[in-house]
Design an enzyme around this catalytic site. Structure first.
Site, PDB file in Angstrom:
ATOM      1  N   HIS A 121      -3.433   7.418  -5.055  1.00  0.00           N
ATOM      2  CA  HIS A 121      -4.568   7.572  -4.149  1.00  0.00           C
ATOM      3  C   HIS A 121      -4.621   9.009  -3.637  1.00  0.00           C
ATOM      4  O   HIS A 121      -3.593   9.658  -3.459  1.00  0.00           O
ATOM      5  CB  HIS A 121      -4.417   6.589  -2.991  1.00  0.00           C
ATOM      6  CG  HIS A 121      -5.646   6.417  -2.156  1.00  0.00           C
ATOM      7  ND1 HIS A 121      -6.069   7.375  -1.247  1.00  0.00           N
ATOM      8  CD2 HIS A 121      -6.539   5.403  -2.070  1.00  0.00           C
ATOM      9  CE1 HIS A 121      -7.168   6.949  -0.654  1.00  0.00           C
ATOM     10  NE2 HIS A 121      -7.480   5.757  -1.125  1.00  0.00           N
ATOM     11  N   GLN A 174      -0.805  -0.049   0.559  1.00  0.00           N
ATOM     12  CA  GLN A 174      -1.269  -1.241  -0.128  1.00  0.00           C
ATOM     13  C   GLN A 174      -0.302  -2.408  -0.020  1.00  0.00           C
ATOM     14  O   GLN A 174      -0.701  -3.563  -0.072  1.00  0.00           O
ATOM     15  CB  GLN A 174      -1.513  -0.935  -1.610  1.00  0.00           C
ATOM     16  CG  GLN A 174      -2.620  -1.733  -2.229  1.00  0.00           C
ATOM     17  CD  GLN A 174      -3.942  -1.521  -1.509  1.00  0.00           C
ATOM     18  OE1 GLN A 174      -4.540  -0.466  -1.577  1.00  0.00           O
ATOM     19  NE2 GLN A 174      -4.406  -2.523  -0.800  1.00  0.00           N
ATOM     20  N   CYS A 220     -10.730   6.414  -5.433  1.00  0.00           N
ATOM     21  CA  CYS A 220     -10.087   7.513  -4.696  1.00  0.00           C
ATOM     22  C   CYS A 220      -8.903   8.118  -5.437  1.00  0.00           C
ATOM     23  O   CYS A 220      -7.929   8.567  -4.816  1.00  0.00           O
ATOM     24  CB  CYS A 220      -9.639   7.057  -3.303  1.00  0.00           C
ATOM     25  SG  CYS A 220     -10.973   6.481  -2.240  1.00  0.00           S
ATOM     26  N   ASP A 262       4.236   5.667   0.030  1.00  0.00           N
ATOM     27  CA  ASP A 262       2.923   5.263   0.518  1.00  0.00           C
ATOM     28  C   ASP A 262       2.862   3.737   0.430  1.00  0.00           C
ATOM     29  O   ASP A 262       2.705   3.176  -0.654  1.00  0.00           O
ATOM     30  CB  ASP A 262       1.812   5.904  -0.323  1.00  0.00           C
ATOM     31  CG  ASP A 262       0.421   5.510   0.153  1.00  0.00           C
ATOM     32  OD1 ASP A 262       0.304   4.746   1.133  1.00  0.00           O
ATOM     33  OD2 ASP A 262      -0.564   5.945  -0.477  1.00  0.00           O
ATOM     34  N   LYS A 283      -5.440  -2.399   6.457  1.00  0.00           N
ATOM     35  CA  LYS A 283      -5.136  -3.160   5.241  1.00  0.00           C
ATOM     36  C   LYS A 283      -4.104  -4.255   5.509  1.00  0.00           C
ATOM     37  O   LYS A 283      -3.666  -4.927   4.574  1.00  0.00           O
ATOM     38  CB  LYS A 283      -4.637  -2.221   4.140  1.00  0.00           C
ATOM     39  CG  LYS A 283      -5.680  -1.208   3.698  1.00  0.00           C
ATOM     40  CD  LYS A 283      -5.274  -0.483   2.430  1.00  0.00           C
ATOM     41  CE  LYS A 283      -6.340   0.524   2.015  1.00  0.00           C
ATOM     42  NZ  LYS A 283      -6.070   1.106   0.685  1.00  0.00           N
TER      43      LYS A 283
END
Length: 431
Positions: free
Chosen positions: A143, A227, A392, A224, A250
């Site tokens: 991303h 998600q 993205c 990261d 999220k």
């Protein structure tokens, strides 16, 4: 017991295939959807939980109650309204630390989102810690949030005469980071390895477990978890993370709120990210001295309703249980793959379709004869809300568009079946 809300495309369907008929029953009943007001009111089927999750009633109430009752600033006053909020935010911080597996509450920094959190790593650590010739390992397929901050950091340092290298590594057909390629590219000047825990397009899970002992202690590891947070269990300590970021929106929370995990061992290397009121840093004649975390990186008035909403979201997630949520998404992913594999012209992007595992609620694909954007538009006309485009990923813009389907606990097997039936009907029409 009330009936579940309306779902699109309820016309009679062909009999389930053998793979569908033998699939396990979904682990959460349809009544779970009634806890999410937007779904109760909607006539569409929401299949875009990787972009943002729906909000449970408890989260909505947390935001409204802050504005309706005893509104005040936190850590700014000694009267009861202010002190109560200060205590509540401290409690949310402690609960967040437990939720993500941090060893200490002061390792949790509240930010304006995952993007702000990764930029905080670049600015509060990278600007001063990196030296000329140092390297950052990254994935161009990640991303933009986990790509562009490192490009900006490189550009900023170059303006001051320090040149760092961004070393790209590959992604496997299974949709996760190629750990063998990472191991080969680790060098004496590598200072940071940044990876996506759960890929937002491919749905591949990366833990680096197979090369953990090959990563030198001087190399910091940044995950990261935008998600994975709220979709499957995350333990930053078990991952060996030095930094990890999460997006509250999220994980059932409100937009504009994020989590930055900073392992205690890196605290001495950090500088203020957004200095201002409340920043816990010693201001001396020579500039900023040492400060205490997390206040070192939390200048200004915090997003109080967002933080309270995050606390409510974590309570909701804990009530369902993260292992059960992950299992539910795996069941849905298997069902989705089984249904789409029987559709002529469907081509899967890297991810669970090319792996031996069952996936984690994210499947991306294309369909012959129609662009991803047009397919998404047509699906929306039938009431199916999916994400389309390059999602993205900055270095593939305009070159790798796809349709992405993503699920959560309010998604059911019946929803997946109706979706794949509709894709099959459209494929026949386009053929």
């Amino acid at each position: 017991m009330t009936s579940p809300p309306y779902r699109p495309d309820r016309a009679a369907r062909p009999a389930a295939t053998e793979s569908q008929a033998s699939a396990p029953a979904e682990l959460f009943p349809p009544q779970v959807r009634e806890s999410f007001p937007a779904l109760v009111q909607a006539r569409e089927l929401y299949l875009d939980s990787a972009a943002t999750t729906q909000k449970p009633r408890a989260v909505i109430d947390a935001v409204r109650n802050y504005h309706e009752s005893a509104t005040a600033n936190a850590a700014r006053g000694t009267y009861p309204w202010a002190t109560a909020l200060t205590q509540r935010i401290a409690a949310v911080r402690a609960r967040t630390a437990r939720f993500v597996g941090a060893a200490y509450p002061e390792e949790i920094v509240f930010t304006a989102g995952a993007t702000a959190a990764l930029n905080a790593v670049a600015l509060s650590w990278g600007l001063t810690a990196l030296r000329d010739g140092d390297e950052i390992l990254y994935s161009p397929a990640d991303h933009a949030t986990n790509v562009l901050p490192w490009y900006l950091l490189r550009d900023t340092l170059a303006r001051f005469g320090r040149r760092i290298e961004l070393v790209p590594y590959r992604t496997t057909p299974s949709g996760h980071a190629d750990s063998a390629d990472i191991a080969d590219k680790l060098g004496p000047r590598t200072r940071l390895l940044t990876v996506t825990h759960l890929h937002h397009v491919f749905g591949g899970l990366t833990t680096l477990a197979d090369i953990r002992d090959r990563i030198p202690g001087r190399v910091l590891v940044c995950y990261d978890c935008s998600q994975s947070g709220g979709h499957l269990p995350v333990d930053v300590t078990a991952l060996g993370a030095d930094f990890a970021v999460f997006a509250a929106h999220k994980m059932f929370g409100a937009p504009g709120t994020g989590i930055l995990y900073c392992r205690r061992r890196v605290h001495s290397e950090l500088r203020p990210f957004l200095p201002g009121g409340g920043t816990d840093a010693q201001l001396t004649a020579g500039g900023f001295g040492t400060g205490q975390m997390p206040g070192l990186l939390e200048g200004g008035t915090p997003n109080i309703p967002g933080i309270l909403a995050l606390g409510a979201a974590i309570e909701v997630l804990d009530s369902y249980g993260m292992p059960a949520i992950a299992a539910h998404n795996r069941v849905l992913t298997r069902r989705l793959l089984a249904g789409l594999r029987g559709v002529p012209g469907v081509d899967f992007l890297p991810g669970p379709a090319h792996a031996g595992d069952t996936g984690h609620g994210i499947v991306s694909f294309t369909l012959d004869g129609i662009s991803a954007a047009d397919l998404g538009f047509v699906l929306a006309e039938y009431g199916f809300l999916v994400r389309t485009g390059t999602h993205c990923v900055p270095e593939t813009a305009g070159d790798a568009e796809s349709v992405r389907v993503s699920t959560h606990i309010y998604t059911g097997l019946d929803d997946i079946d109706r979706f794949t039936d509709r894709v099959r009907a459209l494929a026949e029409e386009f053929a």
